[in-house]
Design a protein around this motif. Structure first.
Motif, PDB file in Angstrom:
ATOM      1  N   ARG A  26       0.835  -1.218   0.000  1.00 19.78           N
ATOM      2  CA  ARG A  26       0.000   0.000   0.000  1.00 19.78           C
ATOM      3  C   ARG A  26       0.857   1.250   0.000  1.00 19.78           C
ATOM      4  NH1 ARG A  26      -5.340  -1.091   3.767  1.00 19.78           N
ATOM      5  NH2 ARG A  26      -5.890  -3.090   2.835  1.00 19.78           N
ATOM      6  N   ASP A  29       2.185   1.682  -3.521  1.00 18.07           N
ATOM      7  CA  ASP A  29       1.138   2.212  -4.398  1.00 18.07           C
ATOM      8  C   ASP A  29       0.926   3.708  -4.160  1.00 18.07           C
ATOM      9  OD1 ASP A  29       0.788  -0.340  -5.412  1.00 18.07           O
ATOM     10  OD2 ASP A  29      -1.053  -0.728  -4.267  1.00 18.07           O
ATOM     11  N   PHE A  30       0.903   4.096  -2.898  1.00 17.00           N
ATOM     12  CA  PHE A  30       0.722   5.507  -2.520  1.00 17.00           C
ATOM     13  C   PHE A  30       1.831   6.375  -3.119  1.00 17.00           C
ATOM     14  CE2 PHE A  30       1.231   8.471   1.397  1.00 17.00           C
ATOM     15  CZ  PHE A  30       0.505   9.492   0.801  1.00 17.00           C
ATOM     16  N   TRP A  33       1.752   6.531  -7.033  1.00 13.62           N
ATOM     17  CA  TRP A  33       0.768   7.539  -7.417  1.00 13.62           C
ATOM     18  C   TRP A  33       1.343   8.942  -7.214  1.00 13.62           C
ATOM     19  CZ3 TRP A  33      -1.187  11.122  -3.927  1.00 13.62           C
ATOM     20  CH2 TRP A  33      -2.160  11.982  -4.455  1.00 13.62           C
ATOM     21  N   GLU A  79      -7.199   9.363   0.484  1.00 14.52           N
ATOM     22  CA  GLU A  79      -7.597   7.983   0.195  1.00 14.52           C
ATOM     23  C   GLU A  79      -6.392   7.042   0.220  1.00 14.52           C
ATOM     24  OE1 GLU A  79      -9.059   5.436  -3.681  1.00 14.52           O
ATOM     25  OE2 GLU A  79      -9.473   7.586  -3.623  1.00 14.52           O
ATOM     26  N   ARG A  80      -5.304   7.423  -0.428  1.00 14.94           N
ATOM     27  CA  ARG A  80      -4.126   6.572  -0.521  1.00 14.94           C
ATOM     28  C   ARG A  80      -3.350   6.533   0.792  1.00 14.94           C
ATOM     29  NH1 ARG A  80      -5.531   8.550  -5.280  1.00 14.94           N
ATOM     30  NH2 ARG A  80      -5.440   7.158  -7.061  1.00 14.94           N
TER      31      ARG A  80
END
Length: 102
Positions: A26, A29-30, A33, A79-80
């Motif tokens: 996670r 991914d954060f 992005w 959100e992230r």
């Protein structure tokens, strides 16, 4: 550290036992992005405590303070960030600026 920069965002993450691998994904991914969607982002590192495998420190390097602040206020940040934070018992974050370089 990461390229030529004078501003960093940082977090100390205490991940819930058994959730470290999911947290790492996670966080990755954060920050992937972040790199695609935020100008002024120079790179990031996630480091793990050798004595406590559920404890991590993250550093993200920024071109300038305005870029770092824009990222924190951008659509998609909460959100992230919250997706990684949800796997933690505790998390502390802050921003930093270079004071002395040797």
């Amino acid at each position: 550290m990461l390229q030529e920069n004078k501003h960093w965002s940082s977090g100390k993450w205490q991940v819930t036992a058994g959730r470290a691998d999911e947290f790492i994904e996670r966080w990755r991914d954060f920050l992937a992005w972040t790199g695609k969607e935020n100008q002024g982002f120079l790179g990031a590192r996630l480091i793990r405590d050798l004595k406590d495998p559920n404890s991590f420190v993250s550093f993200a390097a920024w071109q300038d303070l305005d870029s770092m602040r824009a990222w924190q206020g951008s659509p998609g940040f909460k959100e992230r960030f919250d997706a990684a934070y949800a796997l933690c018992e505790d998390m502390q974050s802050s921003g930093y600026e270079l004071v002395v370089e040797i």
